[in-house]
Design an enzyme around this catalytic site. Structure first.
Site, PDB file in Angstrom:
ATOM      1  N   HIS A  19       1.057  -0.897   0.004  1.00  0.00           N
ATOM      2  CA  HIS A  19       0.123   0.083   0.205  1.00  0.00           C
ATOM      3  C   HIS A  19       1.050   1.024   0.036  1.00  0.00           C
ATOM      4  CE1 HIS A  19      -3.343   2.233   1.118  1.00  0.00           C
ATOM      5  NE2 HIS A  19      -2.440   3.350   1.793  1.00  0.00           N
ATOM      6  N   GLU A  20       1.461   1.369   0.711  1.00  0.00           N
ATOM      7  CA  GLU A  20       2.800   2.275   1.466  1.00  0.00           C
ATOM      8  C   GLU A  20       3.900   2.269  -0.094  1.00  0.00           C
ATOM      9  OE1 GLU A  20       1.587   4.617   3.348  1.00  0.00           O
ATOM     10  OE2 GLU A  20       0.512   3.292   3.968  1.00  0.00           O
ATOM     11  N   HIS A  23       2.601   4.789  -3.113  1.00  0.00           N
ATOM     12  CA  HIS A  23       1.963   5.765  -2.201  1.00  0.00           C
ATOM     13  C   HIS A  23       3.229   6.511  -2.907  1.00  0.00           C
ATOM     14  CE1 HIS A  23      -1.982   6.013  -0.985  1.00  0.00           C
ATOM     15  NE2 HIS A  23      -1.432   5.385   0.037  1.00  0.00           N
TER      16      HIS A  23
END
Length: 424
Positions: A19-20, A23
């Site tokens: 997920h990170e 980003h």
């Protein structure tokens, strides 16, 4: 228990990292400085610096975050703060030490009177606390700061801060986290299909007939196609199963087409089996066939992910049609409890659980709630419509309200999970 805890940490860490990383990757592509990539929360237990980013592992392995320059960051050093400066031969600051537990022997001690690490890039103050000796040093663009908790990160001039990127790039950066979770789910389901040796087929063809079962006693064999039961035409596995389920201990006429092309009709009585809630269902002792083709396995990643997404949207939609219930949600306690069950199924079960969690994390993060990625995207859309962003004060209030609601929901969900799994 140790195996469950380790599995829980590994699965949760994989979800967070993917997920990170979404980003992180798109922020870098947008020219945004990513100051820290953290796995976990709380005190830092390990750090490693690569390029402009400091990678850290923190003590609580239940989440993580990416710190993008200028994105919900507070002022780092205020006037009156005692710091240590490392300067180069040109009297330019290369490192600012704001960590009280670590004193650098070659650092210049200073009490800050003014500092700008975003625009003019300077630090000004009194050397060794002498208020008659005011000194001003320029700060290099890539200078480092050792923060109050000992984490070393790079300073963030305005042009590499989040708000300096274009609106489409900021939107893509916000969307990338949930997108990566969906991609992870697709990959995990593809891996699962290869581990299983194929994809369970929904065709009306028998894969395996269990020995001594009603189907075996009636003469059904592996590879037989069920084309009709009584007067009902059968075109899928689901149709066959549903008819069998609702007819325990009732004789049915199965019209069979064998693999060699011969056809026959045989009577078959499903055995009655009692479920956990006391309901009787019919079973005949057959299993689906497997589609072992390469493309079926690849396609399974996409079809299964899409199926779970539609199921999740249906559940979320029911909140508006049937009303909100805290039982619709599960937090870390529920995930841990389920992980304990999944561990017993082996690696295949764990990979499937990882994929299911990844879909859930991706979709839930896209909900239009301030504090989540979906809430940030809503603010981006508002900015696009208005032609300018909301004021920092208004955006801050909206975000705080959203975070407060999320924390309240988390407390309620956790307490509900504890009651469900430990007291009921």
């Amino acid at each position: 228990m140790i195996t469950t805890i380790i599995t829980f940490i590994i699965v949760f860490s994989i979800l967070v990292i993917f997920h990170e990383f979404g980003h992180y990757y798109f922020a870098k592509k947008a020219g945004i400085l990513v100051r820290e990539f953290a796995i976990g929360f709380g005190p830092k237990i390990f750090s490693y610096r690569r390029g402009e980013t400091t990678f850290t592992i923190r003590i609580l392995p239940v989440g993580g975050y990416v710190r993008m320059a200028g994105y919900e960051e507070e002022t780092e050093i205020k006037p009156g703060t005692p710091i240590g400066l490392i300067v180069n031969d040109n009297n330019e600051v290369t490192l600012i030490n704001n960590y009280k537990k670590k004193q650098l022997l070659d650092a210049v001690p200073m009490e800050i009177s003014a500092i700008d690490l975003e625009k003019d890039l300077f630090v000004e103050g009194y050397l060794a606390g002498d208020e008659t000796n005011l000194v001003r040093y320029p700060v290099l663009r890539d200078a480092m700061i050792i923060e109050e908790d000992g984490t070393e990160v790079q300073i963030a001039p305005l042009d590499v801060q989040f708000q300096s990127a274009s609106l489409p790039k900021r939107m893509m950066t916000n969307f990338a986290g949930p997108m990566n979770n969906i991609i992870l789910a697709v990959v995990a389901f593809i891996v699962l299909a290869f581990m299983q040796g194929g994809v369970v087929s929904q065709e009306n063809i028998l894969g395996t007939v269990v020995p001594d079962s009603p189907a075996a006693e009636a003469g059904l064999k592996d590879g037989d196609r069920i084309v009709q039961i009584d007067d009902e035409k059968i075109t899928s596995w689901t149709e066959m199963v549903e008819i069998v389920r609702v007819n325990p201990d009732k004789e049915l006429l199965f019209h069979i087409e064998s693999a060699d092309g011969t056809e026959k009709t045989v009577p078959l009585t499903p055995a009655a089996n009692e479920t956990a809630d006391g309901t009787e269902i019919g079973q005949i002792g057959v299993e689906n066939s497997l589609n072992t083709s390469f493309w079926a396995k690849i396609g399974f990643g996409f079809t299964q992910t899409w199926f779970l997404m539609t199921q999740l949207f249906t559940v979320l939609g029911s909140m508006f049609t049937k009303g909100f219930s805290i039982d619709m949600f599960g937090g870390p306690v529920a995930i841990y409890a389920t992980t304990e069950t999944v561990v017993r199924t082996g690696l295949i079960g764990i990979v499937n659980w990882l994929a299911v969690l990844s879909v859930n994390l991706g979709i839930v993060n896209l909900l239009p709630i301030p504090g989540l990625d979906g809430g940030k995207l809503i603010l981006n859309i508002v900015e696009g419509v208005r032609g300018k962003p909301l004021s920092e004060e208004k955006e801050g209030i909206i975000t705080l309200v959203g975070i407060a609601l999320l924390l309240l929901l988390m407390v309620l969900v956790t307490w509900n999970d504890i009651q469900t799994y430990f007291f009921n």
